[in-house]
Scaffold this motif. Sequence first.
Motif, short mmCIF file in Angstrom:
data_model
loop_
_atom_site.label_atom_id
_atom_site.label_comp_id
_atom_site.label_asym_id
_atom_site.label_seq_id
_atom_site.Cartn_x
_atom_site.Cartn_y
_atom_site.Cartn_z
N GLU A 43 8.63 -1.93 0.35
CA GLU A 43 8.25 -3.61 0.26
C GLU A 43 7.34 -3.91 -1.17
O GLU A 43 7.83 -4.81 -1.45
CB GLU A 43 6.90 -3.45 1.58
CG GLU A 43 7.37 -3.34 2.92
CD GLU A 43 7.62 -1.75 3.22
OE1 GLU A 43 6.96 -1.11 2.65
OE2 GLU A 43 8.25 -1.86 4.34
N GLU A 44 6.82 -2.80 -1.74
CA GLU A 44 6.20 -3.29 -2.88
C GLU A 44 7.41 -3.15 -4.06
O GLU A 44 7.29 -4.23 -4.91
CB GLU A 44 5.30 -1.97 -3.44
CG GLU A 44 4.65 -2.35 -4.70
CD GLU A 44 3.83 -0.83 -5.08
OE1 GLU A 44 3.40 -0.75 -6.19
OE2 GLU A 44 3.38 -0.28 -4.26
N ALA A 45 8.51 -2.50 -3.95
CA ALA A 45 9.58 -2.72 -4.74
C ALA A 45 10.19 -4.17 -4.72
O ALA A 45 10.63 -4.82 -5.79
CB ALA A 45 10.51 -1.60 -4.65
N SER A 46 10.61 -4.42 -3.28
CA SER A 46 11.04 -5.91 -3.08
C SER A 46 10.26 -6.95 -3.95
O SER A 46 10.82 -8.03 -4.33
CB SER A 46 11.31 -6.02 -1.55
OG SER A 46 9.93 -6.25 -0.97
N THR A 47 8.68 -6.87 -3.89
CA THR A 47 8.25 -7.93 -4.18
C THR A 47 8.13 -8.11 -5.92
O THR A 47 8.18 -8.81 -6.37
CB THR A 47 6.49 -7.81 -3.76
OG1 THR A 47 6.09 -6.71 -4.36
CG2 THR A 47 6.48 -8.17 -2.28
#
Length: 99
Positions: A43-47
């Motif tokens: 999730e952090e990577a996609s943001t």
Amino acid sequence: MKSLTLLILCCMMTASLSAGIPDTKSVSPAESPSDDGVFVKREEASTLVRQKRAGAADLSLAQLESLREVCEANLACEHMMDTSGIIAAYTAYYGPVPF
């Protein structure tokens, strides 16, 4: 002559290899890389990676055609248009889409 060439080659190879390797003895424990910092949650990577892009759905057919006409004047842009799409080609050669 061959030994001199071999010696020079070995010196160059040693210098190039040692230039990129930091001395591990001089790194303090606070500066040492940890295994936890390499991976990021999905999730952090996609943001972090998510970017706003102008898509073909955002532009009308007339706007896409005008971009296509501009890009067809440049052969490199035309080739990139065929492989990567009109938005990517126009942006690469002429900057952001004006509309």
